[in-house]
Scaffold this motif. Structure first.
Motif, PDB file in Angstrom:
ATOM      1  N   THR A   2      75.898  28.199  50.709  1.00 33.42           N
ATOM      2  CA  THR A   2      76.091  26.766  50.651  1.00 33.42           C
ATOM      3  C   THR A   2      74.988  26.240  50.670  1.00 33.42           C
ATOM      4  N   LEU A   3      73.879  26.795  51.388  1.00 40.00           N
ATOM      5  CA  LEU A   3      72.722  26.079  51.581  1.00 40.00           C
ATOM      6  C   LEU A   3      71.882  26.016  50.124  1.00 40.00           C
ATOM      7  N   LEU A   4      71.995  27.076  49.475  1.00 39.15           N
ATOM      8  CA  LEU A   4      71.529  27.124  47.835  1.00 39.15           C
ATOM      9  C   LEU A   4      72.202  26.160  47.137  1.00 39.15           C
ATOM     10  N   ALA A   5      73.305  26.115  47.180  1.00 36.28           N
ATOM     11  CA  ALA A   5      74.144  25.257  46.276  1.00 36.28           C
ATOM     12  C   ALA A   5      73.828  23.556  46.531  1.00 36.28           C
ATOM     13  N   HIS A   6      73.573  23.432  47.876  1.00 36.78           N
ATOM     14  CA  HIS A   6      73.279  22.090  48.229  1.00 36.78           C
ATOM     15  C   HIS A   6      71.856  21.856  47.629  1.00 36.78           C
ATOM     16  N   ASP A   7      70.813  22.580  47.480  1.00 30.83           N
ATOM     17  CA  ASP A   7      69.604  22.347  46.791  1.00 30.83           C
ATOM     18  C   ASP A   7      69.769  22.170  45.576  1.00 30.83           C
ATOM     19  N   LEU A  15      73.076  26.752  38.169  1.00 31.59           N
ATOM     20  CA  LEU A  15      71.747  26.804  38.581  1.00 31.59           C
ATOM     21  C   LEU A  15      71.503  27.945  39.651  1.00 31.59           C
ATOM     22  N   MET A  16      72.598  27.881  40.711  1.00 35.84           N
ATOM     23  CA  MET A  16      72.089  28.782  41.832  1.00 35.84           C
ATOM     24  C   MET A  16      72.424  30.314  41.392  1.00 35.84           C
ATOM     25  N   GLU A  17      73.012  30.735  40.454  1.00 36.47           N
ATOM     26  CA  GLU A  17      73.329  31.851  40.177  1.00 36.47           C
ATOM     27  C   GLU A  17      71.968  32.860  39.998  1.00 36.47           C
ATOM     28  N   GLU A  18      71.004  32.119  39.079  1.00 34.17           N
ATOM     29  CA  GLU A  18      69.599  32.751  39.105  1.00 34.17           C
ATOM     30  C   GLU A  18      68.764  33.169  40.242  1.00 34.17           C
ATOM     31  N   PHE A  19      69.162  32.434  41.601  1.00 30.83           N
ATOM     32  CA  PHE A  19      68.631  32.285  42.811  1.00 30.83           C
ATOM     33  C   PHE A  19      69.104  32.971  43.796  1.00 30.83           C
ATOM     34  N   ARG A  20      70.288  33.352  43.585  1.00 25.85           N
ATOM     35  CA  ARG A  20      71.131  33.949  44.672  1.00 25.85           C
ATOM     36  C   ARG A  20      70.407  35.238  45.297  1.00 25.85           C
ATOM     37  N   PRO A  21      69.911  36.033  44.369  1.00 25.98           N
ATOM     38  CA  PRO A  21      69.236  37.383  44.811  1.00 25.98           C
ATOM     39  C   PRO A  21      68.102  37.100  45.504  1.00 25.98           C
ATOM     40  N   LEU A  22      67.122  36.317  45.201  1.00 21.59           N
ATOM     41  CA  LEU A  22      65.725  35.909  45.480  1.00 21.59           C
ATOM     42  C   LEU A  22      66.087  35.243  46.906  1.00 21.59           C
ATOM     43  N   PHE A  23      66.958  33.943  46.813  1.00 25.33           N
ATOM     44  CA  PHE A  23      66.820  32.986  47.909  1.00 25.33           C
ATOM     45  C   PHE A  23      67.718  33.571  48.939  1.00 25.33           C
ATOM     46  N   ALA A  24      68.943  34.022  48.654  1.00 30.11           N
ATOM     47  CA  ALA A  24      69.857  34.293  49.619  1.00 30.11           C
ATOM     48  C   ALA A  24      70.196  35.690  50.020  1.00 30.11           C
TER      49      ALA A  24
END
Length: 341
Positions: free
Chosen positions: A209-214, A245-254
């Motif tokens: 949820t945080l990542l999606a907001h960003d 956009l967040m799919e690429e960042f899920r592993p690294l960020f979340a």
């Protein structure tokens, strides 16, 4: 503060932006930190407590320079544009790309390739640092097979969504083996969202949820419509492009952050509560711990794989949104996904 892709990002707090001739000056405690010529900028993005001179805002509107304001967490607040703006043409290009099945599929494929490579990298890192398990080996092999099929397949968004679901099932089948040491409290049987049915799913859902907001804030700041996505089909109320956009960042960020918090015992079973409906939720203090770790993670710096610049991780979604906008405008032949190094 950093200038990237002709966009000036202001994340330093308690600063004041004002116009000085044909430049923007960044002031803190009555001292000018630096200046940037306005003609060299395509946009200014501020995060948090950043004050802006009305004369600078008017000048930006006059020359067609977009000024976007986000809160300290990266959530979109407002955007100042003049009567003539390239955002309309950008949104039209976004709609045309969505309506073109091949172009839509090509962008969706790029997003999915980034996700698959970054997801597999988490499994490979666990194997490198702590040894291989049967589930981890099988998952890495199957993710590699899916990645090859994605790369070799026709750019069909519907088929790509099916492959994404297949990859997610393989990844979460091995997810428990990423816990070092083994921690049954945070084992998951499968990915559960609404509601989360175990502590790890609750933790992942909160981080997603945080990542999606960003990512939504990044889309808004660039001028993209966050609802018109390519990998995720559109429907009322869904921020489909932000989800792309967040799919690429899920592993690294979340995912990596969730695993770090659990493996280092910064979050334990006592940090979660079960509601009457059976949903598992984070307690208030646990949310504070998580938010603090999230903000610290975003302040860490890394070299962007496409641009080569070393920037805070929190700016990466904005850079990817800018790259996508450039692709839609025709400045880039393809959308380059974020691939973690």
């Amino acid at each position: 503060m950093k200038k990237l892709l002709n966009t000036l990002f202001i994340s330093t707090q308690d600063v004041y932006l004002r116009q000085e001739g044909e430049a923007v000056a960044i002031i803190k405690d009555h001292t000018t930190l630096t200046r940037f010529p306005l003609h060299a900028l395509a946009g200014i993005v501020t995060f948090g407590n950043v004050s802006i001179s009305p004369y600078l805002a008017a000048k930006c509107a006059e020359i067609g320079l977009t000024l976007s304001c986000l809160d300290i967490h990266g959530h979109f607040l407002a955007r100042i544009t003049g009567p003539i703006s390239g955002n309309v043409k950008l949104r039209l290009a976004q709609v045309h790309a969505y309506d073109n099945a091949i172009h839509k599929g090509e962008i969706a494929r790029s997003c999915l390739i980034g996700k698959l490579i970054n997801t597999r990298a988490i499994l490979l890192r666990r194997i490198r640092d702590h040894g291989e398990t049967t589930l981890l080996r099988l998952a890495t092999e199957k993710l590699l097979d899916i990645l090859r099929r994605v790369r070799d397949s026709e750019p069909d968004a519907k088929r790509l969504r099916g492959l994404e679901g297949e990859a997610a099932a393989q990844y979460f089948a091995a997810f428990n083996d990423l816990l070092v040491p083994a921690n049954p409290t945070f084992n998951i049987a499968s990915r559960s969202r609404r509601p989360p049915l175990d502590p790890m799913n609750a933790l992942l859902s909160y981080l997603y949820t945080l990542l999606a907001h960003d990512c939504r804030g990044a889309c808004e700041a660039v001028g993209l419509d966050p609802q018109i996505g390519f990998l995720h089909e559109i429907r009322p109320g869904r921020m489909s492009l932000a989800l792309d956009l967040m799919e690429e960042f899920r592993p690294l960020f979340a995912d990596r952050l969730a695993l770090t918090l659990v493996n280092l015992k910064q979050l334990t079973a006592k940090d979660f509560v079960t509601t009457e409906s059976g949903a598992i939720l984070l307690k208030d203090e646990a949310r504070k711990t998580l938010l603090t770790a999230w903000q610290k993670r975003k302040l860490e710096t890394a070299r962007h794989p496409y641009l080569g610049d070393k920037v805070p991780l929190g700016l990466f979604p904005h850079l990817q949104a800018l790259l996508l906008a450039r692709h839609l405008r025709g400045d880039l032949d393809a959308y380059p996904p974020f691939i973690a190094k």
